[in-house]
Write a protein that holds these residues in place. Structure first.
Motif, short mmCIF file in Angstrom:
data_model
loop_
_atom_site.label_atom_id
_atom_site.label_comp_id
_atom_site.label_asym_id
_atom_site.label_seq_id
_atom_site.Cartn_x
_atom_site.Cartn_y
_atom_site.Cartn_z
N LYS A 77 16.56 -23.70 6.66
CA LYS A 77 15.82 -22.95 5.65
C LYS A 77 14.92 -21.96 6.38
O LYS A 77 14.13 -22.35 7.24
CB LYS A 77 14.98 -23.88 4.79
CG LYS A 77 14.24 -23.14 3.70
CD LYS A 77 13.42 -24.07 2.83
CE LYS A 77 12.71 -23.25 1.77
NZ LYS A 77 11.75 -24.03 1.03
N ILE A 78 15.09 -20.69 6.04
CA ILE A 78 14.25 -19.66 6.67
C ILE A 78 13.52 -18.91 5.57
O ILE A 78 14.08 -18.64 4.51
CB ILE A 78 15.08 -18.71 7.56
CG1 ILE A 78 14.15 -17.78 8.33
CG2 ILE A 78 16.12 -17.98 6.77
CD1 ILE A 78 14.80 -17.12 9.52
N GLU A 79 12.28 -18.61 5.86
CA GLU A 79 11.43 -17.96 4.87
C GLU A 79 10.59 -16.89 5.55
O GLU A 79 10.01 -17.15 6.61
CB GLU A 79 10.52 -19.05 4.27
CG GLU A 79 9.70 -18.63 3.11
CD GLU A 79 8.95 -19.83 2.55
OE1 GLU A 79 7.79 -20.02 2.94
OE2 GLU A 79 9.55 -20.58 1.76
N ARG A 80 10.55 -15.72 4.95
CA ARG A 80 9.73 -14.63 5.49
C ARG A 80 8.44 -14.54 4.70
O ARG A 80 8.45 -14.48 3.48
CB ARG A 80 10.49 -13.30 5.41
CG ARG A 80 9.73 -12.15 6.02
CD ARG A 80 10.51 -10.85 5.91
NE ARG A 80 9.72 -9.76 6.42
CZ ARG A 80 8.82 -9.09 5.72
NH1 ARG A 80 8.61 -9.40 4.47
NH2 ARG A 80 8.14 -8.11 6.26
N ALA A 86 8.36 -15.03 10.12
CA ALA A 86 9.43 -15.82 9.51
C ALA A 86 9.37 -17.24 10.08
O ALA A 86 9.16 -17.43 11.28
CB ALA A 86 10.79 -15.21 9.79
N ALA A 87 9.53 -18.23 9.21
CA ALA A 87 9.49 -19.63 9.62
C ALA A 87 10.87 -20.25 9.35
O ALA A 87 11.42 -20.10 8.26
CB ALA A 87 8.41 -20.38 8.83
N LEU A 88 11.40 -20.92 10.36
CA LEU A 88 12.70 -21.56 10.26
C LEU A 88 12.52 -23.07 10.41
O LEU A 88 11.80 -23.54 11.29
CB LEU A 88 13.63 -21.06 11.36
CG LEU A 88 14.99 -21.75 11.51
CD1 LEU A 88 15.86 -21.52 10.28
CD2 LEU A 88 15.70 -21.27 12.76
N ARG A 89 13.20 -23.82 9.53
CA ARG A 89 13.18 -25.28 9.59
C ARG A 89 14.62 -25.76 9.55
O ARG A 89 15.38 -25.40 8.65
CB ARG A 89 12.42 -25.87 8.41
CG ARG A 89 12.33 -27.39 8.44
CD ARG A 89 11.55 -27.88 7.23
NE ARG A 89 11.22 -29.28 7.33
CZ ARG A 89 11.98 -30.27 6.89
NH1 ARG A 89 13.13 -30.00 6.30
NH2 ARG A 89 11.59 -31.52 7.02
N ILE A 90 15.00 -26.54 10.55
CA ILE A 90 16.35 -27.09 10.63
C ILE A 90 16.25 -28.61 10.53
O ILE A 90 15.43 -29.23 11.20
CB ILE A 90 17.03 -26.71 11.96
CG1 ILE A 90 17.18 -25.21 12.05
CG2 ILE A 90 18.37 -27.40 12.10
CD1 ILE A 90 17.70 -24.75 13.39
N GLU A 91 17.11 -29.16 9.70
CA GLU A 91 17.21 -30.61 9.57
C GLU A 91 18.66 -30.98 9.89
O GLU A 91 19.59 -30.54 9.22
CB GLU A 91 16.85 -31.03 8.15
CG GLU A 91 16.45 -32.47 8.04
CD GLU A 91 15.85 -32.80 6.68
OE1 GLU A 91 16.09 -33.92 6.21
OE2 GLU A 91 15.16 -31.94 6.11
N ALA A 128 12.25 -36.50 14.82
CA ALA A 128 13.67 -36.78 15.01
C ALA A 128 14.53 -36.01 14.02
O ALA A 128 14.42 -36.20 12.82
CB ALA A 128 13.94 -38.27 14.90
N GLY A 129 15.36 -35.11 14.53
CA GLY A 129 16.29 -34.37 13.70
C GLY A 129 15.71 -33.16 12.98
O GLY A 129 16.42 -32.48 12.26
N ILE A 130 14.43 -32.86 13.18
CA ILE A 130 13.80 -31.72 12.52
C ILE A 130 13.30 -30.75 13.60
O ILE A 130 12.50 -31.12 14.46
CB ILE A 130 12.65 -32.15 11.59
CG1 ILE A 130 13.22 -33.03 10.48
CG2 ILE A 130 11.94 -30.93 11.02
CD1 ILE A 130 12.21 -33.57 9.52
N TYR A 131 13.77 -29.53 13.49
CA TYR A 131 13.45 -28.49 14.47
C TYR A 131 12.82 -27.33 13.72
O TYR A 131 13.24 -26.98 12.62
CB TYR A 131 14.73 -28.02 15.19
CG TYR A 131 15.44 -29.14 15.90
CD1 TYR A 131 15.25 -29.35 17.26
CD2 TYR A 131 16.30 -29.99 15.22
CE1 TYR A 131 15.90 -30.38 17.92
CE2 TYR A 131 16.95 -31.03 15.87
CZ TYR A 131 16.75 -31.21 17.22
OH TYR A 131 17.39 -32.24 17.86
N ARG A 132 11.82 -26.71 14.35
CA ARG A 132 11.11 -25.61 13.70
C ARG A 132 10.90 -24.46 14.69
O ARG A 132 10.82 -24.67 15.89
CB ARG A 132 9.74 -26.06 13.19
CG ARG A 132 9.81 -27.05 12.05
CD ARG A 132 8.40 -27.39 11.58
NE ARG A 132 8.43 -28.41 10.57
CZ ARG A 132 8.34 -28.18 9.26
NH1 ARG A 132 8.22 -26.96 8.82
NH2 ARG A 132 8.36 -29.17 8.40
#
Length: 166
Positions: A77-80, A86-91, A128-132
């Motif tokens: 999920k990326i949000e500007r 811009a902030a990116l969150r990966i699960e 664990a499993g969450i990258y930002r």
């Protein structure tokens, strides 16, 4: 009163030569300017060497099959924000639903129309499993979000998706 009419000026070989040379000089000049602008704004290449890319094609197919067998579920999920950040969150979860931890995720925001605006995303594992990641000065519009994950020096995940940031 009598009007004196001028006889039309005859077209000479010199006039034809000058106008022909001037015409082609303008056409060639415009073509050179347009070609220079086109090459500087969009070189039109995805890779530097098509030959080198073709040599690794079988490896790319093999890596894609291995990635499909892993059956990871990676949600990004990326949000500007209004300030241009811009902030990116990966699960990331494996096929059993367990968090994918300990891999090195990297990312890029690539501008489809202008490679000069590409941004590198510094992803860090928060839990664990969450990258930002956060990246500054992201213009609104279309971007390609490219995500890669490496484990033990080998790429284990690759994804490229078109996103629109407002």
């Amino acid at each position: 009163m009598s009007k004196t009419e001028r006889a039309p000026k005859p077209i000479t070989g010199r006039f034809v030569l000058v106008t022909t040379v001037a015409f082609f000089a303008v056409v060639i000049g415009v073509n050179v300017v347009m070609m220079d602008l086109a090459v500087r704004t969009l070189p039109g290449t995805e890779v530097d060497s098509a030959y080198a890319a073709s040599l690794s094609y079988k490896d790319e197919i093999k890596a894609a099959h291995e990635q499909a067998q892993r059956a990871w579920k990676v949600d990004a999920k990326i949000e500007r924000r209004p300030d241009g950040m811009a902030a990116l969150r990966i699960e990331a979860h494996d096929h059993d639903g367990q968090p994918v931890a300990g891999v090195a995720f990297s990312g890029r925001l690539e501008r489809p129309a202008d490679k000069r605006e590409d941004k590198v995303l510094e992803l860090a594992e928060r839990e664990a499993g969450i990258y930002r990641a956060n990246v500054a000065e992201v213009a609104p519009g279309q971007w390609d979000l490219v995500l890669e994950a490496d484990a033990a020096g080998k790429r284990v995940f690759l994804s490229k998706n078109r996103v629109i940031l407002n």
